[in-house]
Motif scaffolding. Structure first.
Motif, mmCIF file in Angstrom:
data_model
loop_
_atom_site.group_PDB
_atom_site.id
_atom_site.type_symbol
_atom_site.label_atom_id
_atom_site.label_comp_id
_atom_site.label_asym_id
_atom_site.label_seq_id
_atom_site.Cartn_x
_atom_site.Cartn_y
_atom_site.Cartn_z
ATOM 1 N N GLU A 125 -43.791 -16.134 -4.853
ATOM 2 C CA GLU A 125 -44.024 -16.268 -6.284
ATOM 3 C C GLU A 125 -42.748 -15.993 -7.061
ATOM 4 O OE1 GLU A 125 -45.735 -17.115 -9.820
ATOM 5 O OE2 GLU A 125 -46.580 -17.451 -7.817
ATOM 6 N N LEU A 126 -41.993 -14.980 -6.638
ATOM 7 C CA LEU A 126 -40.730 -14.664 -7.312
ATOM 8 C C LEU A 126 -39.751 -15.829 -7.186
ATOM 9 C CD1 LEU A 126 -38.955 -12.554 -8.776
ATOM 10 C CD2 LEU A 126 -38.181 -11.797 -6.511
ATOM 11 N N ALA A 127 -39.717 -16.455 -6.017
ATOM 12 C CA ALA A 127 -38.820 -17.601 -5.815
ATOM 13 C C ALA A 127 -39.201 -18.757 -6.732
ATOM 14 C CB ALA A 127 -38.858 -18.035 -4.356
ATOM 15 N N ARG A 128 -40.502 -18.988 -6.886
ATOM 16 C CA ARG A 128 -40.953 -20.056 -7.791
ATOM 17 C C ARG A 128 -40.618 -19.722 -9.239
ATOM 18 N NH1 ARG A 128 -45.298 -20.352 -3.982
ATOM 19 N NH2 ARG A 128 -46.444 -18.721 -5.093
ATOM 20 N N LYS A 129 -40.818 -18.476 -9.612
ATOM 21 C CA LYS A 129 -40.557 -18.047 -10.989
ATOM 22 C C LYS A 129 -39.073 -18.142 -11.333
ATOM 23 C CE LYS A 129 -40.952 -14.013 -14.020
ATOM 24 N NZ LYS A 129 -41.411 -12.581 -14.113
ATOM 25 N N ASP A 130 -38.204 -17.706 -10.406
ATOM 26 C CA ASP A 130 -36.762 -17.700 -10.662
ATOM 27 C C ASP A 130 -36.110 -19.046 -10.357
ATOM 28 O OD1 ASP A 130 -37.064 -15.074 -11.335
ATOM 29 O OD2 ASP A 130 -36.187 -14.256 -9.497
ATOM 30 N N GLY A 131 -36.813 -19.903 -9.638
ATOM 31 C CA GLY A 131 -36.202 -21.168 -9.235
ATOM 32 C C GLY A 131 -35.106 -20.970 -8.206
ATOM 33 N N ILE A 132 -35.226 -19.903 -7.410
ATOM 34 C CA ILE A 132 -34.215 -19.556 -6.404
ATOM 35 C C ILE A 132 -34.923 -19.333 -5.071
ATOM 36 C CG2 ILE A 132 -32.465 -17.862 -5.705
ATOM 37 C CD1 ILE A 132 -32.031 -17.246 -8.662
ATOM 38 N N SER A 133 -34.361 -19.863 -4.004
ATOM 39 C CA SER A 133 -34.950 -19.690 -2.676
ATOM 40 C C SER A 133 -34.582 -18.313 -2.121
ATOM 41 C CB SER A 133 -34.451 -20.791 -1.727
ATOM 42 O OG SER A 133 -35.028 -20.638 -0.441
ATOM 43 N N TRP A 134 -35.256 -17.275 -2.626
ATOM 44 C CA TRP A 134 -34.953 -15.911 -2.192
ATOM 45 C C TRP A 134 -35.354 -15.684 -0.746
ATOM 46 C CZ3 TRP A 134 -31.600 -13.807 -5.053
ATOM 47 C CH2 TRP A 134 -31.658 -13.809 -6.451
ATOM 48 N N VAL A 135 -34.529 -14.926 -0.035
ATOM 49 C CA VAL A 135 -34.819 -14.531 1.344
ATOM 50 C C VAL A 135 -34.723 -13.013 1.432
ATOM 51 C CG1 VAL A 135 -34.055 -14.649 3.749
ATOM 52 C CG2 VAL A 135 -33.984 -16.696 2.318
ATOM 53 N N TRP A 136 -35.726 -12.399 2.013
ATOM 54 C CA TRP A 136 -35.793 -10.944 2.116
ATOM 55 C C TRP A 136 -34.712 -10.412 3.053
ATOM 56 C CZ3 TRP A 136 -38.616 -7.099 -0.180
ATOM 57 C CH2 TRP A 136 -38.702 -5.868 0.472
ATOM 58 N N LYS A 137 -33.976 -9.390 2.603
ATOM 59 C CA LYS A 137 -32.935 -8.772 3.422
ATOM 60 C C LYS A 137 -33.174 -7.276 3.635
ATOM 61 C CE LYS A 137 -29.968 -12.191 4.140
ATOM 62 N NZ LYS A 137 -29.443 -12.579 5.470
ATOM 63 N N GLY A 138 -34.291 -6.763 3.133
ATOM 64 C CA GLY A 138 -34.599 -5.363 3.355
ATOM 65 C C GLY A 138 -34.704 -4.558 2.079
ATOM 66 N N SER A 139 -35.032 -3.281 2.237
ATOM 67 C CA SER A 139 -35.186 -2.372 1.094
ATOM 68 C C SER A 139 -34.547 -1.031 1.418
ATOM 69 C CB SER A 139 -36.672 -2.173 0.764
ATOM 70 O OG SER A 139 -37.350 -1.571 1.862
ATOM 71 N N SER A 140 -34.156 -0.320 0.369
ATOM 72 C CA SER A 140 -33.532 0.994 0.513
ATOM 73 C C SER A 140 -34.085 1.916 -0.566
ATOM 74 C CB SER A 140 -32.001 0.884 0.394
ATOM 75 O OG SER A 140 -31.390 2.151 0.507
ATOM 76 N N ALA A 141 -34.850 2.916 -0.142
ATOM 77 C CA ALA A 141 -35.507 3.812 -1.093
ATOM 78 C C ALA A 141 -34.611 4.984 -1.467
ATOM 79 C CB ALA A 141 -36.808 4.338 -0.499
ATOM 80 N N LEU A 142 -34.718 5.431 -2.715
ATOM 81 C CA LEU A 142 -34.020 6.633 -3.146
ATOM 82 C C LEU A 142 -34.683 7.823 -2.459
ATOM 83 C CD1 LEU A 142 -31.972 8.054 -5.063
ATOM 84 C CD2 LEU A 142 -33.834 8.161 -6.742
#
Length: 229
Positions: A179-196
């Motif tokens: 959904e985020l990729a459709r909204k931004d018009g960018i083919s986002w690819v997940w690379k991970g997360s880093s929590a505080l």
């Protein structure tokens, strides 16, 4: 397996390199240069940094450093823009070369392609989770990133430990990457997360839960990542 065109480009280029080394001798020099694109890019950038740090070479002239930077220019630097028409056309051509040399796995008759795809998209896979503290009810909060046939880019979702231990965990979607990729018009690819770390988070309620996380996303699977909080 890749669902997005730009992500497929990355897979195809890797396959083309393998095919070039093993089965297509005429493409060996071509694929070898492709393989060292990242190294060449690093060298070019390093030369520019050196040029900025020192205006003159060892012989007292600026020409020495400038010439070194020019010599390191990579003729394949344009492939760094993985979503450009030129890069995608390059990937399509490499894909055709691989299929001609190795055959199309979808029509090989072995059924391997379909079996692997079914395993990768199966809901029976074990969802690996990471603890993000406890909620107000004292339940452990577990996060998971999940991809399947309906969510090819993936869902970042959460559940409680008690729910996770059941046969049918109840998940709450935190981020729908498709959904985020459709909204931004960018083919986002997940690379991970880093929590505080909770110990350093003043909003964590004395270290009870994670409240801030940086998400790493890339455009079309490129090496460069964008951070979202």
């Amino acid at each position: 397996m890749a669902r997005s065109t730009s992500a497929a480009a990355v897979v195809v280029v890797t396959t083309a390199t393998i095919a070039g080394l093993l089965l297509i001798p005429t493409a060996r020099a071509f694929t070898s240069r492709l393989f060292i694109t990242s190294t060449s890019t690093f060298s070019r950038r390093s030369a520019r940094v050196l040029s900025s740090a020192s205006a003159t070479g060892a012989d007292g002239s600026a020409a020495a450093v400038s010439a070194a930077a020019d010599d390191s220019e990579d003729p394949y630097a344009w492939l760094e823009d993985v979503e450009s028409k030129e890069s995608l056309d390059f990937a399509k051509a490499a894909n055709e070369a691989c299929l001609n040399a190795l055959g199309d796995p979808k029509t090989s008759g072995t059924g391997t392609y379909d079996r692997v795809l079914e395993a990768l998209e199966s809901d029976d896979r074990i969802p690996h989770v990471k603890k993000y503290g406890r909620d107000d009810d004292g339940q452990d909060i577990m996060f998971n990133f999940w991809k399947d046939g309906n969510n090819p880019k993936g869902l970042w979702r959460r559940t409680t430990l008690s729910s996770y231990r059941t046969d049918d965990p109840k998940w709450k979607t935190v981020l729908d990457l498709d959904e985020l990729a459709r909204k931004d018009g960018i083919s986002w690819v997940w690379k991970g997360s880093s929590a505080l770390p909770r110990a350093r988070d003043p909003m964590s309620n004395n270290g009870q839960r994670v409240t801030r996380t940086l998400l790493s996303l890339s455009r079309g699977g490129a090496d460069a990542t964008y951070l979202k909080e």
